[in-house]
Structures are given as C-alpha cells and as structure tokens.
Design a protein around this motif. Sequence first.
Motif, mmCIF file in Angstrom:
data_model
loop_
_atom_site.group_PDB
_atom_site.id
_atom_site.type_symbol
_atom_site.label_atom_id
_atom_site.label_comp_id
_atom_site.label_asym_id
_atom_site.label_seq_id
_atom_site.Cartn_x
_atom_site.Cartn_y
_atom_site.Cartn_z
ATOM 1 N N ILE A 307 37.414 46.031 55.448
ATOM 2 C CA ILE A 307 38.246 44.959 56.011
ATOM 3 C C ILE A 307 39.712 45.227 55.715
ATOM 4 O O ILE A 307 40.570 45.154 56.600
ATOM 5 C CB ILE A 307 37.821 43.597 55.427
ATOM 6 N N VAL A 308 39.994 45.564 54.469
ATOM 7 C CA VAL A 308 41.375 45.772 54.034
ATOM 8 C C VAL A 308 42.035 46.904 54.806
ATOM 9 O O VAL A 308 43.224 46.845 55.135
ATOM 10 C CB VAL A 308 41.411 46.041 52.516
ATOM 11 N N SER A 309 41.260 47.933 55.112
ATOM 12 C CA SER A 309 41.824 49.097 55.806
ATOM 13 C C SER A 309 42.364 48.739 57.184
ATOM 14 O O SER A 309 43.183 49.465 57.747
ATOM 15 C CB SER A 309 40.759 50.189 55.928
ATOM 16 N N LEU A 310 41.919 47.612 57.743
ATOM 17 C CA LEU A 310 42.355 47.213 59.080
ATOM 18 C C LEU A 310 43.647 46.402 59.070
ATOM 19 O O LEU A 310 44.263 46.202 60.120
ATOM 20 C CB LEU A 310 41.262 46.380 59.757
ATOM 21 N N LEU A 311 44.041 45.918 57.906
ATOM 22 C CA LEU A 311 45.178 44.998 57.835
ATOM 23 C C LEU A 311 46.498 45.736 57.876
ATOM 24 O O LEU A 311 46.714 46.707 57.150
ATOM 25 C CB LEU A 311 45.104 44.160 56.551
ATOM 26 N N SER A 312 47.390 45.257 58.714
ATOM 27 C CA SER A 312 48.743 45.811 58.771
ATOM 28 C C SER A 312 49.628 45.054 57.785
ATOM 29 O O SER A 312 49.270 43.990 57.292
ATOM 30 C CB SER A 312 49.310 45.688 60.183
ATOM 31 N N ASP A 313 50.793 45.630 57.531
ATOM 32 C CA ASP A 313 51.707 45.015 56.553
ATOM 33 C C ASP A 313 52.619 43.974 57.197
ATOM 34 O O ASP A 313 53.772 43.828 56.812
ATOM 35 C CB ASP A 313 52.576 46.100 55.894
ATOM 36 N N ASN A 314 52.124 43.232 58.167
ATOM 37 C CA ASN A 314 52.992 42.214 58.774
ATOM 38 C C ASN A 314 52.988 40.949 57.933
ATOM 39 O O ASN A 314 52.136 40.753 57.062
ATOM 40 C CB ASN A 314 52.580 41.919 60.224
ATOM 41 N N LEU A 338 48.412 46.458 42.059
ATOM 42 C CA LEU A 338 49.822 46.721 42.334
ATOM 43 C C LEU A 338 50.026 47.061 43.806
ATOM 44 O O LEU A 338 51.002 46.609 44.426
ATOM 45 C CB LEU A 338 50.325 47.866 41.452
ATOM 46 N N ASN A 339 49.113 47.812 44.370
ATOM 47 C CA ASN A 339 49.224 48.185 45.780
ATOM 48 C C ASN A 339 49.307 46.953 46.665
ATOM 49 O O ASN A 339 50.182 46.841 47.539
ATOM 50 C CB ASN A 339 48.016 49.043 46.174
ATOM 51 N N PHE A 340 48.421 45.991 46.427
ATOM 52 C CA PHE A 340 48.420 44.787 47.259
ATOM 53 C C PHE A 340 49.584 43.867 46.930
ATOM 54 O O PHE A 340 50.156 43.243 47.830
ATOM 55 C CB PHE A 340 47.083 44.060 47.128
ATOM 56 N N TYR A 341 49.948 43.771 45.675
ATOM 57 C CA TYR A 341 51.099 42.945 45.306
ATOM 58 C C TYR A 341 52.374 43.467 45.965
ATOM 59 O O TYR A 341 53.203 42.690 46.454
ATOM 60 C CB TYR A 341 51.279 42.915 43.789
#
Length: 457
Positions: A307-314, A338-341
């Motif tokens: 799921i996470v791999s599909l998310l863009s950084d918008n 840290l990556n997600f933060y």
Amino acid sequence: MNNNWKHICILCLFLEVGYIPAFSQDIEPKQDVNVDDLGDVSDEFQENFFEALKQKAITNYDKAIEALEKCVEIDPDSKYLYLELGKNYLELKSYQKAEDNLKKVLEDNPNDKFVLELLFETYFQQHKYKESIVVAEKLAGFNSMFKEQLANLYFLEKRYNDALATLDQLDDEYGVDKYRSELRKRISSKITNPDSQINRLEKKINEKPKEEQNYLNLIYLYSKNNQKEKAFETAKVLLKGNPESELAHLALYKFYLEENNIEEATNSVKVVLLSDKIEEEPKYKVINDFLLFIDKNPQYEPQLLSIVSLLSDNENNQSIFTELGHYYYKKDHKEQALNFYERSIKNNINDFALLKRILLLQLDLKRYEKAETGSELAIELYPAQPIFYLINGVSSLYLQKAEKAIEILTTGIDYVIEDPKMESDFYKQISTAYQKLGDTTKASEYQQKVNQLQKKS
C-alpha cells in the motif's frame, strides 16, 4: 448574503455542555432612507429623522431612538421609522423592543427579506429557536443556504427527522459537505429509533440508485445500530451497482478486516488512499484502522508495504505518512519511521513535536548534515527552544565544526530553564568542543560544571 451563514453551525459543537454562543448574522446592506423617500413630511420630521441617521452612524443608538420616537409622534404610519427603530434596538441588544418594531414593518410586507433577516437575528440572540425556525423557513425561499441553519435549528429543537430531511435537500443541491456529514452523524446519534431514517434512505436509494452518499448514510445507520451484516450487504450493493465507486471502499475495508479477508481489505484500502474524491481525514482513519490490524497481525505487514509503495508525496498524504511514522517508531524501526516522518513534514513544518522527533532520529541515525540543516531552520521557527540549539551543536561537532558548535551551544543554554539534565548536556557538548580545539583548560572548566550538576541530581 455573505458566507457567514455557517456561524450557527458552531452551536452543535457545544450543545453537550450547554453552551450557546452568540450568533452574528450578516445582513445584506440596505441603503438608508434619503430625503426623496420620505414623501411629503414636515421640516421637523425631516430634521429629527436625519438626526437619527446621524446619531446611528456614530453609534449613539440611544439618541437615534429619541429622534425616531419624535418622528413617530408626528407620523406613526411611516413603517420605515419602525425599521430604523428595530435596527437601533438590535444594536443595543434590546431584543424585545427590536422584535416589536420589526414586526410592525412586516405587517404591510410580511416577505421583506431584509427585515426577516433582522428578525431572525433578533430571535436567535434571545435563544428563541422555535421562532427562529419560522423565520428561517421563509428565508430559505430566498436563499437555500438558510437550509443549513434550519438543519441546526431543527437539531436544537430535537426535530431530528426534519433536520435530516433538510440535510438531504442540501446534499442533493450542493453535494456532500464535510460539516453537514458531521452534523448528520450527531443528529443520528440522538435518534433512539432509526427505523424511519432507514426507511427514508432505502426509499431514496430506490429512487436514485446512483447516489452514493445515501448508501453511506444507510451503512452508517446500520453500523451504529449493530446491524453489521446489513451494513456490509449495503456496501456490496453499492459496489455492485456502482463498480467504479471509490466511496464504497470507505465502508468495505473495515468489513473485510473484520472477517480477515486481507486481500480484499488491502484492495479497498488502496482504492481509498489513491482516491482524489476522498478527503484526507477519512484516509487517515482508514490507514489508522489498517495499522491497528497489522499491529495485531504482523504476518500481513507485506500488504502494508504494498500500500505504502503506491503513495505519492503530495500534501493529501501528510497525515498518513505521520501515522505510518508513528507505527514504525513504536516498533523501534527507526529508519522506516524517519523515512515517513520526513515525507510528512514537507507541508507541516510548524509541527513542533514532529520536527523535534525527526531531528533526534537524524542524530540517532548519524544523519548529521540533515540534522544540522534542519535544526537551523527549527531555531528560526522556535528561537527560544533549547533542544534545537543542542541538536545543532551536536551535529556541528560530528561535522568537525567545533567553533560553530561552541557559539550555538553557548547561545542556546541561555534558554534552558530549570532543567539540570539538559543544562548538563549543553555543558558536556561545550566541553567536548573545546577538547577538539585543544583548549583543555576550557574543556575542564565545563566538565566541572557537568560534574556539579550530576552531584546535585
């Protein structure tokens, strides 16, 4: 009419504690009467009338009323006098007198929109909600946005069916609105027998099978009343009749999780998170529910990664990334946290707690250049927060910038108040910096301060 018609909606947030805030209804400007509108009146009448307008303009409402009363004595049949009296009494919060005068104006013209709006405010300020409803129902004929005020007033008067029917009309006319959806839930929570509402929604679905929101409202009612099977079936009917529906998955994912159908649950979560139609808040709830499930069933973590791999950084995913960061932080997976933060902070730079956690993780993971740059920005945002000076000083030390470290640390320590542990950390880093510069005297001096603080604690 101005957009402040929503002010009344704030009421519903305070009902449980019995607080009713004041409501300020913006009234459309209406030009004051001028000399040509007065007709054939005496000089004395004109003099007093324009004296009233002058006093009103400088907020001397009492004097304006005195002048208007003199006009009434001369010509008691001029309705515009009572309008002006009503406006002045309303400004003085003399609501009963304002009401009495405005009603006199409406005797000849009961559908005067401007006067009705003034009367609405007068009733509302007195908490006369029944009377407010009567006026608001008339005003809704001029401006359908008064229907939202009506929904709130019906709620206040416990006319829940009327409130929900009014919300339905608004949704049909303007589409779904976040505030109205929350209000609908609050109203539904007050209904002890939901059968009439369920019947109403079933009828609406039969009439308009493509209207997705009716299904969602029905699903909510079924779920609230522990009719989960009916709720699940309704969600499946929605998807069958509307195969491209993204909103259907807002309900389906949870049912799939409850029956451990991880494949379908994962699919629904993906649809929701990638949807442009679904707002950030519902997405946040979906990912939070999914993370709670994964926490209890860690064997399904690969589905989370897919799921996470599909998310863009918008920016629509900021709260999702924050929640993912919290999930991995609790599991002590610092790299992932840290990556997600870092992905979540891009449009949320003023989040003090998040910024602090990111910088500390960067230090912990030896990302000193990032920690140095980030703490410099943090100091600009929060110049009185010593933790950011300490992080910047430590980063500078590891980057072989001892002189810079001493400068920033000696500045930051001035902001430490009644925190011996942090004060000791500052002195320890300053001592290390002087040691790196070969100044053993200064290094020893600050180390002694560290030792003294440790003895006290």
